[in-house]
Design an enzyme around this catalytic site. Structure first.
Site, PDB file in Angstrom:
ATOM      1  N   ASN A 116       0.856  -1.190   0.000  1.00 13.75           N
ATOM      2  CA  ASN A 116       0.000   0.000   0.000  1.00 13.75           C
ATOM      3  C   ASN A 116       0.888   1.234   0.000  1.00 13.75           C
ATOM      4  O   ASN A 116       2.022   1.191   0.483  1.00 13.75           O
ATOM      5  CB  ASN A 116      -0.860  -0.019   1.275  1.00 13.75           C
ATOM      6  CG  ASN A 116      -1.786   1.189   1.364  1.00 13.75           C
ATOM      7  OD1 ASN A 116      -2.435   1.554   0.376  1.00 13.75           O
ATOM      8  ND2 ASN A 116      -1.859   1.813   2.529  1.00 13.75           N
ATOM      9  N   HIS A 118       0.804   5.107   1.528  1.00  9.42           N
ATOM     10  CA  HIS A 118       0.094   5.916   2.523  1.00  9.42           C
ATOM     11  C   HIS A 118       0.737   7.310   2.555  1.00  9.42           C
ATOM     12  O   HIS A 118       1.969   7.421   2.573  1.00  9.42           O
ATOM     13  CB  HIS A 118       0.193   5.247   3.906  1.00  9.42           C
ATOM     14  CG  HIS A 118      -0.533   6.015   4.955  1.00  9.42           C
ATOM     15  ND1 HIS A 118      -1.908   6.024   5.048  1.00  9.42           N
ATOM     16  CD2 HIS A 118      -0.078   6.842   5.934  1.00  9.42           C
ATOM     17  CE1 HIS A 118      -2.270   6.806   6.054  1.00  9.42           C
ATOM     18  NE2 HIS A 118      -1.177   7.308   6.600  1.00  9.42           N
ATOM     19  N   SER A 145       4.765   6.792   2.384  1.00  7.62           N
ATOM     20  CA  SER A 145       5.403   5.512   2.710  1.00  7.62           C
ATOM     21  C   SER A 145       4.751   4.412   1.894  1.00  7.62           C
ATOM     22  O   SER A 145       3.531   4.384   1.736  1.00  7.62           O
ATOM     23  CB  SER A 145       5.201   5.159   4.189  1.00  7.62           C
ATOM     24  OG  SER A 145       5.626   6.199   5.036  1.00  7.62           O
ATOM     25  N   ASP A 154      -2.339   0.567   8.447  1.00 11.70           N
ATOM     26  CA  ASP A 154      -1.100   1.305   8.111  1.00 11.70           C
ATOM     27  C   ASP A 154       0.065   0.932   9.041  1.00 11.70           C
ATOM     28  O   ASP A 154       0.910   1.763   9.361  1.00 11.70           O
ATOM     29  CB  ASP A 154      -1.344   2.830   8.148  1.00 11.70           C
ATOM     30  CG  ASP A 154      -2.463   3.250   7.220  1.00 11.70           C
ATOM     31  OD1 ASP A 154      -2.588   2.654   6.137  1.00 11.70           O
ATOM     32  OD2 ASP A 154      -3.226   4.175   7.566  1.00 11.70           O
TER      33      ASP A 154
HETATM   34  C1  GAR Z   1      -2.880   9.026  -2.422  1.00 15.72           C
HETATM   35  O1  GAR Z   1      -2.420  10.227  -1.851  1.00 15.72           O
HETATM   36  C2  GAR Z   1      -2.620   7.854  -1.501  1.00 15.72           C
HETATM   37  O2  GAR Z   1      -1.418   7.972  -0.790  1.00 15.72           O
HETATM   38  C3  GAR Z   1      -3.796   7.959  -0.560  1.00 15.72           C
HETATM   39  O3  GAR Z   1      -4.876   8.304  -1.377  1.00 15.72           O
HETATM   40  C4  GAR Z   1      -4.410   9.032  -2.501  1.00 15.72           C
HETATM   41  C5  GAR Z   1      -4.897   8.345  -3.741  1.00 15.72           C
HETATM   42  O4  GAR Z   1      -4.608   9.083  -4.892  1.00 15.72           O
HETATM   43  N1  GAR Z   1      -4.017   6.732   0.108  1.00 15.72           N
HETATM   44  C6  GAR Z   1      -4.482   6.665   1.358  1.00 15.72           C
HETATM   45  O5  GAR Z   1      -4.791   7.629   2.009  1.00 15.72           O
HETATM   46  C7  GAR Z   1      -4.619   5.247   1.890  1.00 15.72           C
HETATM   47  N2  GAR Z   1      -4.866   5.288   3.298  1.00 15.72           N
HETATM   48  P1  GAR Z   1      -4.695   8.417  -6.313  1.00 15.72           P
HETATM   49  O6  GAR Z   1      -6.074   7.735  -6.378  1.00 15.72           O
HETATM   50  O7  GAR Z   1      -4.625   9.558  -7.270  1.00 15.72           O
HETATM   51  O8  GAR Z   1      -3.577   7.446  -6.445  1.00 15.72           O
END
Ligand code: GAR
Length: 234
Positions: A116, A118, A145, A154
């Site tokens: 994942n 995060h 991360s 997480d």
């Molecule tokens: C990203 O910033 C990712 O790190 C976060 O959601 C966004 C997705 O963007 N993920 C989390 O918060 C997971 N807990 P994307 O759909 O444009 O890749």
């Protein structure tokens, strides 16, 4: 712990999304441009309206929606997701903005194959609203991360991180844009390194190994800064 990649087979990558899908897109574009023998087995969205689905289709990738809203409980959604993933037989499953908490049974079935991204420097700011929380705390450094997925939210072993400065005038929006710019190269290199066999989870810790034949070009750095990536803050 299963070996993540069998050097005799093309590694297969499944990508899970819930929304915009920019990390999925960065990874898929890098895989397709790399010329490496990696198969993208499919992109699965937990929401039918996820923007990322159209991007995946435009790249010619197989897509599937498993609509979380149509399941009455977490276990039933995870059972449907597990069935879809079994059919894809992925070597690695990359959660890319996949906004679901996975049940322990699901995580156990795919243990060692789930990673994942995060948007924080874990263990700081697990959970949601990471950018607003970093600003509210007066943090000077923030980032993203890539970690193995374990049953705790997480909490899995961190594979790699990228850091960015927090600037005095930042809003959650400006900070999220600065973090997203490093997320893409961070996640691309992390996925490639795992598929190449360079990084493997052994007894709950990431370890370095020589890459599989044909993957020698894949580099890896466990810690990246915005300036390493040519992305100095304004
Ligand atoms: C990203 O910033 C990712 O790190 C976060 O959601 C966004 C997705 O963007 N993920 C989390 O918060 C997971 N807990 P994307 O759909 O444009 O890749």
């Amino acid at each position: 712990m299963p070996q993540l990649t069998d050097p005799r087979q093309r590694p297969r990558l499944a990508l899970l999304i819930s929304g915009r899908g920019s990390n999925m897109r960065a990874i898929a574009e890098a895989v397709l441009a790399s010329g490496l023998p990696i198969e993208i087995s499919g992109v699965i969205s937990s929401r039918p309206e996820a923007e990322g689905l159209a991007h995946a289709r435009a790249l010619g990738l197989p897509t599937q929606t498993i609509d979380a809203a149509s399941f009455s409980c977490r276990e039933d959604f995870d059972a449907a997701l597990a069935a879809a993933l079994r059919a894809q037989a992925p070597t690695l499953i990359a959660l890319a903005g996949f906004m679901r908490i996975l049940t322990p049974g699901f995580v156990t079935e795919f243990a060692g194959r789930l990673i994942n991204i995060h948007p924080s420097l874990l263990p700081a700011y697990r959970g949601l609203n990471t950018h607003a929380r970093a600003i509210a705390d007066g943090a000077r450094l923030h980032g993203a991360s890539v970690h193995a997925v374990t049953p705790g939210l997480d909490e899995g072993p961190v594979l790699a991180q990228a850091e960015v400065p927090v600037l005095p005038q930042d809003t959650p929006e400006t900070l999220s844009q600065r973090v997203l710019a490093v997320e893409h190269p961070l996640y691309v290199q992390s996925v490639m390194a795992v598929l190449a066999g360079r990084q493997r989870l052994v007894d709950g810790a990431w370890q370095s190994f020589p890459p599989h034949p044909g993957f020698e070009s894949v580099g890896f750095s466990a810690r990246l800064t915005a300036s390493d990536l040519g992305l100095d803050a304004p």
